[in-house]
Motif scaffolding. Structure first.
Motif, PDB file in Angstrom:
ATOM      1  N   GLN A  23       7.832  69.709  15.179  1.00 47.40           N
ATOM      2  CA  GLN A  23       8.378  68.383  14.929  1.00 47.40           C
ATOM      3  C   GLN A  23       7.460  67.322  15.531  1.00 47.40           C
ATOM      4  O   GLN A  23       7.094  67.396  16.696  1.00 47.40           O
ATOM      5  CB  GLN A  23       9.775  68.254  15.514  1.00 47.40           C
ATOM      6  CG  GLN A  23      10.446  66.953  15.131  1.00 47.40           C
ATOM      7  CD  GLN A  23      11.911  66.930  15.536  1.00 47.40           C
ATOM      8  OE1 GLN A  23      12.458  67.903  16.019  1.00 47.40           O
ATOM      9  NE2 GLN A  23      12.523  65.798  15.333  1.00 47.40           N
ATOM     10  N   GLY A  24       7.075  66.372  14.718  1.00 45.39           N
ATOM     11  CA  GLY A  24       6.183  65.318  15.165  1.00 45.39           C
ATOM     12  C   GLY A  24       4.720  65.707  15.103  1.00 45.39           C
ATOM     13  O   GLY A  24       3.845  64.896  15.368  1.00 45.39           O
ATOM     14  N   GLY A  25       4.447  66.967  14.746  1.00 47.17           N
ATOM     15  CA  GLY A  25       3.074  67.451  14.663  1.00 47.17           C
ATOM     16  C   GLY A  25       2.372  66.933  13.413  1.00 47.17           C
ATOM     17  O   GLY A  25       3.005  66.480  12.467  1.00 47.17           O
ATOM     18  N   LYS A  26       1.068  67.018  13.430  1.00 44.17           N
ATOM     19  CA  LYS A  26       0.262  66.549  12.301  1.00 44.17           C
ATOM     20  C   LYS A  26       0.141  67.642  11.243  1.00 44.17           C
ATOM     21  O   LYS A  26       0.255  68.826  11.541  1.00 44.17           O
ATOM     22  CB  LYS A  26      -1.128  66.138  12.777  1.00 44.17           C
ATOM     23  CG  LYS A  26      -1.105  64.933  13.675  1.00 44.17           C
ATOM     24  CD  LYS A  26      -2.508  64.494  14.016  1.00 44.17           C
ATOM     25  CE  LYS A  26      -2.437  63.253  14.901  1.00 44.17           C
ATOM     26  NZ  LYS A  26      -3.743  62.707  15.164  1.00 44.17           N
ATOM     27  N   ILE A  27      -0.130  67.208  10.019  1.00 43.86           N
ATOM     28  CA  ILE A  27      -0.369  68.144   8.929  1.00 43.86           C
ATOM     29  C   ILE A  27      -1.682  68.876   9.199  1.00 43.86           C
ATOM     30  O   ILE A  27      -2.696  68.251   9.498  1.00 43.86           O
ATOM     31  CB  ILE A  27      -0.421  67.405   7.574  1.00 43.86           C
ATOM     32  CG1 ILE A  27       0.919  66.709   7.280  1.00 43.86           C
ATOM     33  CG2 ILE A  27      -0.773  68.359   6.452  1.00 43.86           C
ATOM     34  CD1 ILE A  27       0.916  65.843   6.024  1.00 43.86           C
ATOM     35  N   HIS A  28      -1.653  70.188   9.111  1.00 42.62           N
ATOM     36  CA  HIS A  28      -2.840  71.018   9.351  1.00 42.62           C
ATOM     37  C   HIS A  28      -3.941  70.625   8.361  1.00 42.62           C
ATOM     38  O   HIS A  28      -3.662  70.408   7.174  1.00 42.62           O
ATOM     39  CB  HIS A  28      -2.466  72.490   9.185  1.00 42.62           C
ATOM     40  CG  HIS A  28      -3.512  73.428   9.667  1.00 42.62           C
ATOM     41  ND1 HIS A  28      -4.631  73.710   8.927  1.00 42.62           N
ATOM     42  CD2 HIS A  28      -3.616  74.138  10.823  1.00 42.62           C
ATOM     43  CE1 HIS A  28      -5.383  74.565   9.585  1.00 42.62           C
ATOM     44  NE2 HIS A  28      -4.783  74.837  10.753  1.00 42.62           N
ATOM     45  N   PRO A  29      -5.184  70.521   8.803  1.00 45.05           N
ATOM     46  CA  PRO A  29      -6.289  70.122   7.918  1.00 45.05           C
ATOM     47  C   PRO A  29      -6.434  70.995   6.667  1.00 45.05           C
ATOM     48  O   PRO A  29      -6.766  70.492   5.593  1.00 45.05           O
ATOM     49  CB  PRO A  29      -7.534  70.237   8.806  1.00 45.05           C
ATOM     50  CG  PRO A  29      -7.036  70.217  10.204  1.00 45.05           C
ATOM     51  CD  PRO A  29      -5.637  70.745  10.177  1.00 45.05           C
ATOM     52  N   ASP A  30      -6.167  72.303   6.786  1.00 48.56           N
ATOM     53  CA  ASP A  30      -6.256  73.189   5.618  1.00 48.56           C
ATOM     54  C   ASP A  30      -5.165  72.875   4.594  1.00 48.56           C
ATOM     55  O   ASP A  30      -5.390  72.964   3.383  1.00 48.56           O
ATOM     56  CB  ASP A  30      -6.164  74.660   6.023  1.00 48.56           C
ATOM     57  CG  ASP A  30      -7.383  75.133   6.807  1.00 48.56           C
ATOM     58  OD1 ASP A  30      -8.418  74.429   6.798  1.00 48.56           O
ATOM     59  OD2 ASP A  30      -7.288  76.204   7.433  1.00 48.56           O
ATOM     60  N   VAL A  31      -3.983  72.507   5.084  1.00 47.91           N
ATOM     61  CA  VAL A  31      -2.882  72.133   4.201  1.00 47.91           C
ATOM     62  C   VAL A  31      -3.226  70.819   3.503  1.00 47.91           C
ATOM     63  O   VAL A  31      -3.070  70.683   2.288  1.00 47.91           O
ATOM     64  CB  VAL A  31      -1.553  72.009   4.985  1.00 47.91           C
ATOM     65  CG1 VAL A  31      -0.461  71.397   4.131  1.00 47.91           C
ATOM     66  CG2 VAL A  31      -1.135  73.372   5.524  1.00 47.91           C
ATOM     67  N   LYS A  32      -3.701  69.864   4.270  1.00 48.88           N
ATOM     68  CA  LYS A  32      -4.084  68.561   3.721  1.00 48.88           C
ATOM     69  C   LYS A  32      -5.144  68.736   2.625  1.00 48.88           C
ATOM     70  O   LYS A  32      -5.040  68.159   1.537  1.00 48.88           O
ATOM     71  CB  LYS A  32      -4.606  67.664   4.839  1.00 48.88           C
ATOM     72  CG  LYS A  32      -4.722  66.229   4.474  1.00 48.88           C
ATOM     73  CD  LYS A  32      -5.068  65.438   5.739  1.00 48.88           C
ATOM     74  CE  LYS A  32      -4.595  64.050   5.620  1.00 48.88           C
ATOM     75  NZ  LYS A  32      -3.351  63.668   6.061  1.00 48.88           N
ATOM     76  N   ALA A  33      -6.142  69.569   2.890  1.00 47.14           N
ATOM     77  CA  ALA A  33      -7.218  69.810   1.916  1.00 47.14           C
ATOM     78  C   ALA A  33      -6.683  70.479   0.652  1.00 47.14           C
ATOM     79  O   ALA A  33      -7.074  70.115  -0.468  1.00 47.14           O
ATOM     80  CB  ALA A  33      -8.313  70.660   2.548  1.00 47.14           C
ATOM     81  N   ALA A  34      -5.789  71.450   0.823  1.00 49.61           N
ATOM     82  CA  ALA A  34      -5.200  72.130  -0.341  1.00 49.61           C
ATOM     83  C   ALA A  34      -4.402  71.151  -1.193  1.00 49.61           C
ATOM     84  O   ALA A  34      -4.534  71.134  -2.426  1.00 49.61           O
ATOM     85  CB  ALA A  34      -4.313  73.291   0.109  1.00 49.61           C
TER      86      ALA A  34
END
Length: 79
Positions: A23-34
């Protein structure tokens, strides 16, 4: 034979835990890229918006972002 949108998702086969940050964490870079290269994000977001209590990252959006979006759309409908 028709294809379900999930079959074409860029995230297909990725570790699903990446889509559930703390909760409150950032979107993982691999998820963002996908999500950024995905061709079915409109279907993904539509599904997440349809199911109000959906958690996790869908179409590069968080549960909180979708909740705000739903509220905004409801307010606009009432006008």
């Amino acid at each position: 034979m028709t294809s379900h949108w999930e079959d074409d998702a860029a995230c297909k086969g990725m570790d699903t835990m990446l889509f559930f940050p703390e909760q409150g964490g950032k979107i993982h870079p691999d998820v963002k890229a996908a999500c950024e290269r995905c061709t079915v994000t409109k279907f993904c977001l539509s599904e997440a918006m349809r199911i109000a209590d959906t958690t996790g990252i869908w179409a590069n959006t968080t549960h909180r972002q979708r909740k705000i979006s739903r509220r905004t759309k409801l307010k606009e409908k009432k006008k």
